[in-house]
Scaffold this motif. Structure first.
Motif, PDB file in Angstrom:
ATOM      1  N   GLY A  70     115.428 -54.915  60.659  1.00 61.65           N
ATOM      2  CA  GLY A  70     115.677 -55.515  59.354  1.00 61.65           C
ATOM      3  C   GLY A  70     117.065 -56.096  59.247  1.00 61.65           C
ATOM      4  N   HIS A  71     118.046 -55.414  59.859  1.00 63.30           N
ATOM      5  CA  HIS A  71     119.425 -55.889  59.811  1.00 63.30           C
ATOM      6  C   HIS A  71     119.620 -57.146  60.638  1.00 63.30           C
ATOM      7  CE1 HIS A  71     120.921 -51.584  58.681  1.00 63.30           C
ATOM      8  NE2 HIS A  71     120.328 -52.217  57.677  1.00 63.30           N
ATOM      9  N   TYR A  72     118.714 -57.412  61.564  1.00 60.82           N
ATOM     10  CA  TYR A  72     118.766 -58.679  62.307  1.00 60.82           C
ATOM     11  C   TYR A  72     118.740 -59.854  61.334  1.00 60.82           C
ATOM     12  CZ  TYR A  72     117.488 -62.196  65.830  1.00 60.82           C
ATOM     13  OH  TYR A  72     117.467 -63.298  66.651  1.00 60.82           O
ATOM     14  N   ARG A  84     128.392 -61.451  67.808  1.00 60.96           N
ATOM     15  CA  ARG A  84     129.383 -61.536  66.748  1.00 60.96           C
ATOM     16  C   ARG A  84     128.699 -61.934  65.456  1.00 60.96           C
ATOM     17  NH1 ARG A  84     131.468 -63.625  71.325  1.00 60.96           N
ATOM     18  NH2 ARG A  84     133.450 -62.854  72.063  1.00 60.96           N
ATOM     19  N   GLY A  85     128.946 -61.178  64.403  1.00 54.62           N
ATOM     20  CA  GLY A  85     128.517 -61.578  63.074  1.00 54.62           C
ATOM     21  C   GLY A  85     127.029 -61.443  62.828  1.00 54.62           C
ATOM     22  N   PRO A  86     126.596 -61.679  61.586  1.00 50.50           N
ATOM     23  CA  PRO A  86     125.179 -61.549  61.219  1.00 50.50           C
ATOM     24  C   PRO A  86     124.374 -62.790  61.561  1.00 50.50           C
ATOM     25  CG  PRO A  86     126.461 -62.139  59.314  1.00 50.50           C
ATOM     26  CD  PRO A  86     127.440 -61.982  60.443  1.00 50.50           C
ATOM     27  N   LEU A  87     123.113 -62.612  61.809  1.00 53.18           N
ATOM     28  CA  LEU A  87     122.207 -63.741  61.966  1.00 53.18           C
ATOM     29  C   LEU A  87     121.695 -64.164  60.601  1.00 53.18           C
ATOM     30  CD1 LEU A  87     120.020 -62.659  64.992  1.00 53.18           C
ATOM     31  CD2 LEU A  87     121.760 -64.420  64.964  1.00 53.18           C
ATOM     32  N   PHE A  88     121.491 -65.450  60.424  1.00 55.92           N
ATOM     33  CA  PHE A  88     120.848 -65.921  59.206  1.00 55.92           C
ATOM     34  C   PHE A  88     119.342 -65.806  59.383  1.00 55.92           C
ATOM     35  CE2 PHE A  88     124.849 -66.812  57.816  1.00 55.92           C
ATOM     36  CZ  PHE A  88     124.914 -67.580  56.673  1.00 55.92           C
ATOM     37  N   GLY A  89     118.615 -65.841  58.283  1.00 48.61           N
ATOM     38  CA  GLY A  89     117.200 -65.510  58.263  1.00 48.61           C
ATOM     39  C   GLY A  89     116.298 -66.541  58.881  1.00 48.61           C
ATOM     40  N   PRO A  90     114.998 -66.301  58.814  1.00 48.29           N
ATOM     41  CA  PRO A  90     114.035 -67.114  59.541  1.00 48.29           C
ATOM     42  C   PRO A  90     114.009 -68.557  59.081  1.00 48.29           C
ATOM     43  CG  PRO A  90     112.939 -65.674  57.977  1.00 48.29           C
ATOM     44  CD  PRO A  90     114.375 -65.252  58.030  1.00 48.29           C
TER      45      PRO A  90
END
Length: 236
Positions: A149-151, A221-227
């Motif tokens: 989910g955090h992906y 590095r950093g968060p991925l943006f969503g689908p």
């Protein structure tokens, strides 16, 4: 006996080809399997993520797609890498910076150091390897179930919604892996054809239990943006 064996192999290959995903989709699947082998993550988890990020209709159900782009909320599927590259460069020239690319929709702002070039960012093997390394770092922190989910997001409600979506795609991901049972995922994910994408089909090594190898990994590095939300062609 040799002719009988040749007939058997041909029949298996023909049957596999009839149920196989299109070659670009197979590129994502093969790259996901190679990245899973390199990181110890389940291949089904990675293919499920690829479906959530870039899934489009295929001949036998949803398939991941390497030539997918989401530019500041405008999502597109493209038939070729060249079309996807041209779209991204046009958006960048227009000042758009938040752009997700490839099988796993890696964001070019939050992951600016992930790839040496835009071409590498679209390479299924490099894209999958980076996504797997990022997911592995999240899993080491929170466990794989929460990491999935955090992906997408660390916001609880968004992460929960994403996990629910992943749950609906697990069966499709398992079916796709059965169409590409290549233990030799590395050679599939890296052997280019004339269109600059990995070769499709089922290899003899895959049929008779060949062994795979590791993909190159880079630090996350950093968060991925969503689908991605592709805006043309078929819909989700």
């Amino acid at each position: 006996m040799a002719s009988s064996l040749l007939f058997l192999v041909s029949a298996v290959l023909a049957g596999s080809a009839a149920h196989a995903a299109p070659a670009p989709a197979q590129a994502c699947i093969g790259a996901a399997r190679a990245a899973a082998q390199a990181t110890g993550l389940p291949a089904q988890t990675l293919v499920t993520l690829a479906l959530a990020e870039t899934g489009r209709r295929g001949p036998n159900g949803p398939v991941p797609w390497p030539w997918t782009v989401n530019a500041a909320g405008e999502g597109r599927w493209f038939d070729t890498r060249e079309e996807a590259l041209a779209f991204v460069r046009a958006k960048q020239a227009a000042g758009v910076r938040s752009i997700d690319v490839g099988c796993f929709q890696i964001n070019l702002v939050w992951h600016a150091d992930a790839f040496a070039s835009l071409e590498e960012a679209f390479d299924p093997a490099a894209n999958a390897a980076y996504a797997a390394r990022f997911l592995k770092s999240l899993a080491d922190e929170t466990g794989l179930a929460r990491a999935s989910g955090h992906y997408h997001s660390r916001t609880p409600e968004l992460a929960d919604r994403y996990r629910a979506r992943l749950a609906t795609l697990q069966t499709a991901a398992a079916a796709l892996l059965e169409t590409l049972p290549a233990a030799d995922a590395r050679s599939f994910a890296r052997a280019p054809n004339g269109n600059g994408i990995p070769l499709g089909g089922v290899s003899l090594a895959a049929l008779f239990g060949g062994t795979g190898g590791k993909s190159l990994l880079t630090a996350a590095r950093g968060p991925l943006f969503g689908p991605a939300r592709p805006a043309h062609g078929d819909s989700r």
